[in-house]
Design an enzyme around this catalytic site. Structure first.
Site, PDB file in Angstrom:
ATOM      1  N   ARG A  48       0.853  -1.195   0.000  1.00 24.70           N
ATOM      2  CA  ARG A  48       0.000   0.000   0.000  1.00 24.70           C
ATOM      3  C   ARG A  48       0.888   1.243   0.000  1.00 24.70           C
ATOM      4  NH1 ARG A  48      -2.996   2.822   4.883  1.00 24.70           N
ATOM      5  NH2 ARG A  48      -4.032   4.439   3.691  1.00 24.70           N
ATOM      6  N   HIS A  92      -3.028  11.078   1.221  1.00 28.38           N
ATOM      7  CA  HIS A  92      -2.520  10.755   2.560  1.00 28.38           C
ATOM      8  C   HIS A  92      -1.896  12.024   3.148  1.00 28.38           C
ATOM      9  CE1 HIS A  92      -1.108   7.215   5.206  1.00 28.38           C
ATOM     10  NE2 HIS A  92      -0.769   8.310   5.846  1.00 28.38           N
ATOM     11  N   ASN A 104      -6.987   8.904   3.247  1.00 30.73           N
ATOM     12  CA  ASN A 104      -6.519   8.237   4.451  1.00 30.73           C
ATOM     13  C   ASN A 104      -6.891   9.053   5.681  1.00 30.73           C
ATOM     14  OD1 ASN A 104      -4.733   6.182   5.832  1.00 30.73           O
ATOM     15  ND2 ASN A 104      -3.747   8.083   6.492  1.00 30.73           N
ATOM     16  N   GLU A 105      -7.584   8.441   6.608  1.00 33.78           N
ATOM     17  CA  GLU A 105      -7.863   9.001   7.934  1.00 33.78           C
ATOM     18  C   GLU A 105      -8.404  10.433   7.897  1.00 33.78           C
ATOM     19  OE1 GLU A 105      -4.437   8.450  10.442  1.00 33.78           O
ATOM     20  OE2 GLU A 105      -4.692   6.284  10.448  1.00 33.78           O
ATOM     21  N   TYR A 117      -4.449   1.072  15.835  1.00 34.35           N
ATOM     22  CA  TYR A 117      -3.184   1.037  16.575  1.00 34.35           C
ATOM     23  C   TYR A 117      -3.347   0.676  18.046  1.00 34.35           C
ATOM     24  CZ  TYR A 117      -0.743   2.984  12.559  1.00 34.35           C
ATOM     25  OH  TYR A 117      -0.211   3.156  11.315  1.00 34.35           O
ATOM     26  N   GLU A 169      -3.760  -0.391   8.130  1.00 33.87           N
ATOM     27  CA  GLU A 169      -2.585  -0.005   8.938  1.00 33.87           C
ATOM     28  C   GLU A 169      -2.698  -0.623  10.312  1.00 33.87           C
ATOM     29  OE1 GLU A 169      -1.568   4.181   9.378  1.00 33.87           O
ATOM     30  OE2 GLU A 169      -2.096   4.535   7.283  1.00 33.87           O
ATOM     31  N   TRP A 210       2.042  -1.220   9.357  1.00 33.24           N
ATOM     32  CA  TRP A 210       2.601   0.129   9.228  1.00 33.24           C
ATOM     33  C   TRP A 210       3.911   0.137   9.990  1.00 33.24           C
ATOM     34  CZ3 TRP A 210       1.591   4.243   6.228  1.00 33.24           C
ATOM     35  CH2 TRP A 210       2.412   5.366   6.455  1.00 33.24           C
ATOM     36  N   GLU A 252       7.771  10.564  10.488  1.00 38.12           N
ATOM     37  CA  GLU A 252       6.548  10.335  11.276  1.00 38.12           C
ATOM     38  C   GLU A 252       5.898  11.690  11.644  1.00 38.12           C
ATOM     39  OE1 GLU A 252       4.518   7.976  11.829  1.00 38.12           O
ATOM     40  OE2 GLU A 252       3.424   8.833  13.524  1.00 38.12           O
ATOM     41  N   TRP A 253       5.506  12.438  10.632  1.00 36.61           N
ATOM     42  CA  TRP A 253       4.765  13.702  10.789  1.00 36.61           C
ATOM     43  C   TRP A 253       5.415  14.611  11.844  1.00 36.61           C
ATOM     44  CZ3 TRP A 253       2.673  13.617   6.357  1.00 36.61           C
ATOM     45  CH2 TRP A 253       2.126  12.459   5.835  1.00 36.61           C
TER      46      TRP A 253
HETATM   47  C1  BGC Z   1      -1.081   7.452   9.574  1.00 33.86           C
HETATM   48  C2  BGC Z   1       0.368   7.231   9.237  1.00 33.86           C
HETATM   49  C3  BGC Z   1       1.215   7.364  10.492  1.00 33.86           C
HETATM   50  C4  BGC Z   1       0.781   6.295  11.477  1.00 33.86           C
HETATM   51  C5  BGC Z   1       1.556   6.254  12.771  1.00 33.86           C
HETATM   52  C6  BGC Z   1      -1.514   6.817  10.859  1.00 33.86           C
HETATM   53  O1  BGC Z   1      -2.311   7.722  11.534  1.00 33.86           O
HETATM   54  O2  BGC Z   1      -1.900   7.088   8.505  1.00 33.86           O
HETATM   55  O3  BGC Z   1       0.731   8.137   8.247  1.00 33.86           O
HETATM   56  O4  BGC Z   1       2.572   7.328  10.233  1.00 33.86           O
HETATM   57  O5  BGC Z   1      -0.571   6.494  11.796  1.00 33.86           O
HETATM   58  O6  BGC Z   1       1.365   7.390  13.529  1.00 33.86           O
END
Ligand code: BGC
Length: 473
Positions: free
Chosen positions: A77, A122, A166-167, A311, A377, A421, A428-429
């Protein structure tokens, strides 16, 4: 793990996104995105880091492909950078170098017997569109639809699984209410609902375009990737905790899943909580949660499968109605706590709760009419000193995947695929490179950005190979 726990055609994947891995932020005609702008402002991201180079996948795609092959993935993906394909966000100007890049990625994957799963959006809106109001502007929906149609037309002969956005909950809230993601707005209590609304409209338009113009020939499937924790009441028997848990589910998953999979409208719990809070704080304008027009309510049914990013989990109780300003937190009026038995990964928000995923899958089955589900993810982060032998992450993956197996075998949930993921450590943002989610480690200090398999990557490869070799039917 038993051999035949997963269906024969189960998708075993890993995921990445364009801004987090590609780099090449201004080469070969790519336009800037809101993440380029955001990261170049001081104080936005950990250590003022940015994705200018990241894993340099724009140059080093073949290395990514080797990683994918080494893991034995059946699916990969990735996301397209809208501004790499359409530098000003519109189809007036197509960047052929961008088209060539993604053509090569897709063709190489197919030659290696790996199916591409492509996310169109994304988090990385072309800056040119942000300058015209971005996701707050109603016109963004048809611009997204044009972009989506361009992609279906250009790549849809080979891409059979599409994710539009995405999200949306994360984009809306972190980007427009909390201001910790691009575009960094802090317009509390209103902007995020508007952004979410336009994302739903955009998704629905793109799904309808695929459905009416491309589906019969291309035979693919289109959905939207929704993030949710699993929420459960702090005290199982306490009605206030139960109601707070329902609000959390409504404001996270339900916000988007209800319109798309159930009613064509937002969950009633969400609207009534927002409107009650407006009244309480003397806000008398129209509901802060927009409404869909009659035509737009055809959003109902606009997804061909359920794409879930999971997560972690939370226990929930009411917050006590103490908020004095209009904001999502006040509307939601919940407080989330961690159970003391849950281990924490490197990140404080990421408590390790594998069976939360099983419970969430069952909830989705029961609430959204037993859809086909792809877990698009799921993963575990490492922070601090590098550990290539990452035993904790191995346990996370093993336990979580075995909960997925139970959801399939014991709860009858129609799970069709699982995507870790992430394929490799990446940007990481707001945490920059300080947080590592990869199955491969990437050495960002070395120009070659060498990729090294973590122990967890080795274990994931074993799980895949065992599951695939055990399939006799
Ligand atoms: C996002 C990813 C991010 C991951 C871990 C998700 O919210 O789609 O881009 O890296 O979480 O934080």
């Amino acid at each position: 793990m038993h051999k035949n726990m997963f269906p024969r055609d189960f998708a075993w994947g890993a995921a990445t996104s364009a801004y987090q891995i590609e780099g090449g932020w201004q080469v070969d005609g790519k336009g800037p995105s809101i993440w380029d702008t955001f990261c170049h402002e001081k104080g936005r991201v950990f250590g003022d880091q940015n994705g200018d180079v990241a894993c340099n996948s724009y140059e080093l795609w073949e290395k990514d492909l080797e990683c994918i092959q080494q893991l034995g993935l059946t699916h990969y993906r990735l996301s397209f950078s809208w501004a790499r394909l359409l530098p000003d966000g519109t189809t007036q100007h197509v960047n052929q170098k961008g088209v060539q890049y993604y053509n090569k990625v897709i063709d190489d994957l197919l030659t290696s017997n790996v199916s591409p799963v492509v996310t169109l959006y994304h988090f990385d809106l072309p800056q040119a569109l942000q300058d015209q109001g971005g996701w707050k502007s109603p016109g963004i929906a048809s611009l997204f639809d044009n972009y989506a149609q361009f992609c279906f037309q250009t790549f849809g002969d080979r891409v059979k699984l599409w994710i539009t956005i995405n999200e949306p909950q994360v984009c809306a809230k972190l980007g427009h209410e909390d201001g910790i993601h691009a575009p960094g707005l802090k317009e509390k209590g209103t902007a995020a609902y508007l952004v979410g609304h336009n994302m739903l409209r955009a998704h629905a338009m793109a799904w309808h375009s695929y459905n009416s113009r491309y589906r019969s020939e291309q035979k693919g499937a289109v959905s939207i990737a929704l993030n949710s924790d699993w929420y459960e009441p702090l005290n199982q028997g306490c009605p206030e905790d139960i109601a707070a848990t329902e609000r959390d589910l409504a404001f996270t998953l339900g916000w988007f899943a209800w319109p798309v999979f159930v009613t064509g409208d937002y969950p009633e719990i969400m609207r009534s909580a927002i409107d009650a809070q407006s009244r309480k704080l003397g806000y008398n304008a129209a509901s802060r949660l927009p409404s869909f027009s009659k035509d737009e309510s055809a959003i109902l049914g606009t997804a061909d499968f359920f794409a879930l990013n999971y997560y972690t989990s939370r226990k929930v109780k009411p917050r006590g109605g103490c908020e004095k300003m209009l904001c999502i937190k006040g509307d939601q009026d919940t407080e989330e706590v961690l159970d003391s038995s849950w281990p924490i990964s490197g990140l404080s928000w990421l408590a390790v709760v594998p069976d939360g995923l099983r419970k969430l899958l069952k909830y989705i089955k029961d609430t959204f009419n037993n859809p086909a589900i792809y877990i698009t993810e799921n993963g575990f982060s490492q922070v601090g000193p590098l550990q290539i032998e990452d035993a904790q992450r191995c346990v996370y993956y093993k336990d979580t995947i075995s909960e997925v197996a139970k959801a399939i075998q014991e709860d009858g949930v129609n799970v069709r695929g699982y995507f870790a993921w992430s394929l490799m450590d990446n940007f990481e943002w707001a945490d920059g490179f300080s947080v590592r989610f990869g199955l491969f480690h990437v050495d960002f200090s070395d120009l070659k950005q060498s990729r090294t398999l973590y122990q967890s990557g080795r274990e994931y490869a074993k799980i895949i190979s065992k599951s695939r070799s055990g399939q006799s039917k």
